[in-house]
Design an enzyme around this catalytic site. Structure first.
Site: not given
Length: 537
Positions: A350, A367, A373-375
């Site tokens: 992702r 993000e 969470f999701e970088q």
């Protein structure tokens, strides 16, 4: 023929490589170090002579083994312990979910593998009573699990001592009573236990004094594994707390290894503050010291005393250098080059792709920088005081919420980001987003009075240099031969454990790499066609 020992220069693992655990299998040596919120989890380096090391593998690669989404900065993997017994590698580690305030949510796990490069098993959950787990294989076949004990209660010392409990490898669980075998010294903050057996004694090595400038490695011993443990006559084996002018500071948290020729070495945590400053840009690193066992049965540094040495005598082993890391990666292969990591998530598909545009690392904007969470942030460690890093990015933002470029990063409150983005009036532009230690808000500063206009399309080359504590950005577009300076001179020491940390400590180190963010949720891609890093020495 006797080998001529070569001197070893510290640190042996430069850059963010803390909490070393060392293991010898035949002629091969392995060191496991903490990776905190960076994925994959645990760095394992390999050597044959204790002086030359190469990054070999990171064993925690799957969601079943590790998922750190939501973990705050400086949480995640703390203090792994790597051992080898019964023909198997054993790795225990903590996944810390919270470390601020009175509470520590710290879950301990165990994985195994037939070979150091795997395959590594799914984890066995062990306990959550405290962090810094260790596994000791006794010579009678029994196995013992150790960790520090956390006490959240008001009015009690939060570091309650070292817990010992037997581990049943068949049932894959702890068994029997849990005992507090060592309360530590008046220095306090007793953690990082490792057990050894020698000449009928059980030796317990711990870390004390916190992981900053009061750190130390403390040794005790007992005739029985459950104690009582008597302290080393000097209490500490190595520490920098009495030696403020030593270039090696923060010496403590360590582990012992014996060579095939019977020599003993201690690997330990260290930091290198800039001269005149107490800021360690490379974070906590790994050093090594030669040791000797005295006639009284106690371990001491071979040089005497407890002051760490920047250069030590190597073992009686043949020198075994490895190929040097290249200073440029062109992303031509199917896999991300080993020096690079990303943050928290076990689902890298992702974040990036090396196949959607061959010869490029494609980052999918996720993000905003600083997310727990999701970088889409892919970076490598800073390993030198003075260095330069560069990349070239193709990025077509269609929203002001999208940005991609070159980032110097420590954590969500400490970063400098040179980014291509969109401006309502100017179109595609180059800007700088910085957060020089704003805790707890993480608010941005805008160091440019006006963003730099860019051509509507085309690649932008970017470079960052760090020299004598000064961090500078440069850029170049098609048609320009020379690099163009952009922005002010930043304080590079912002990217250190000791700056901008608020009421709690940070424990990682500076990284430099590539980032793409898309607050709109569209996942706008950015293509990076190379990444280069070289030191100025």
């Amino acid at each position: 023929m006797t080998n001529v020992p070569q001197n070893i220069v510290n640190p042996i693992l430069p850059g963010f490589n803390p909490d070393p655990s060392i293991c010898r299998v035949g002629e091969d040596y392995y060191i496991a170090t903490s990776t905190f919120e960076w994925f994959p989890g645990v760095q394992i380096h390999h050597s044959k002579d204790l002086g030359n090391w190469r990054l070999l593998t990171r064993p925690l690669t799957r969601p079943e083994q590790l998922d750190m989404r939501g973990n705050p900065d400086s949480c995640g993997i703390w203090a792994p312990c790597l051992t080898h017994a019964d023909g198997v590698f054993w790795l225990v580690y903590t996944d810390v979910k919270r470390h601020d305030g009175s509470f520590k949510d710290a879950h301990n796990y165990l994985v195994t593998a037939p070979e150091i490069e795997g395959p590594w098993s799914d984890p066995v959950y062990v306990n959550s009573t405290g962090f810094d787990p260790s596994l000791f294989h006794d010579d009678d076949g029994r196995k013992w699990f150790l960790n520090m004990i956390w006490d959240y209660r008001v009015g009690y010392h939060s570091f309650q001592g070292i817990q010992l409990q037997e581990y049943d490898p068949v049932a894959k669980s702890l068994t029997g009573p849990a005992r507090n075998i060592f309360k530590g010294t008046e220095l306090g903050l007793t953690e990082a236990p490792h057990l050894y057996k020698r000449d009928g004694w059980y030796y317990l090595l711990t870390a004390e004094g916190g992981t900053a400038y009061g750190h130390a490695a403390t040794l005790a011993r007992a005739r029985r594994i459950g104690g009582p443990y008597e302290l080393h006559p000097d209490k500490h084996v190595v520490t920098s707390r009495f030696f403020p002018d030593n270039p090696i500071q923060r010496a403590g948290h360590g582990d012992l290894v014996e060579t095939q020729n019977g020599e003993t070495y201690l690997v330990h945590l260290m930091g290198r503050p800039r001269p005149g400053q107490n800021r360690c840009q490379m974070g906590r690193e790994t050093a090594i010291q030669k040791c000797v066992w005295g006639e009284d049965g106690w371990l001491r540094l071979a040089t005497g005393g407890m002051e760490p040495q920047s250069e030590v005598s190597g073992p009686d082993l043949p020198s075994h250098p490895f190929a040097q890391e290249p200073d440029r990666y062109d992303f031509d292969g199917p896999d991300l080059p080993l020096p690079f990591q990303w943050l928290r998530t076990p689902y890298p598909e992702r974040l990036y792709s090396l196949s959607e545009r061959p010869g490029h690392l494609r980052l999918f904007g996720r993000e905003y920088v600083g997310s727990f969470f999701e970088q889409a942030l892919v970076a490598r460690r800073q390993t030198d005081y003075d260095f330069e890093a560069e990349t070239r990015v193709e990025f077509q933002p269609v929203s002001i919420q999208q940005a991609a470029g070159l980032i110097a990063y420590y954590g969500r409150y400490q970063f400098f980001f040179l980014a291509v983005t969109l401006h309502e009036q100017l179109g595609r532009v180059l800007t700088i987003l910085s957060c020089p230690g704003d805790y707890p808000g993480g608010f941005l500063e805008a160091p440019l009075d006006r963003p730099v206009s860019l051509p509507d399309r085309g690649a932008v080359a970017m470079k960052v240099t760090v020299e004598d504590m000064a961090l500078r950005f440069f850029y170049r577009v098609e048609g320009l031969e020379d690099w163009q300076r952009i922005g002010p001179v930043f304080d590079a020491t912002i990217l250190a454990d000791e700056s901008g940390r608020g009421p709690h400590s940070n424990f990682t180190g500076a990284f430099v790499g590539m980032h793409a963010m898309d607050g709109s949720g569209a996942g706008q891609p950015a293509d990076f066609d190379y990444f280069g890093y070289r030191n100025f020495t």
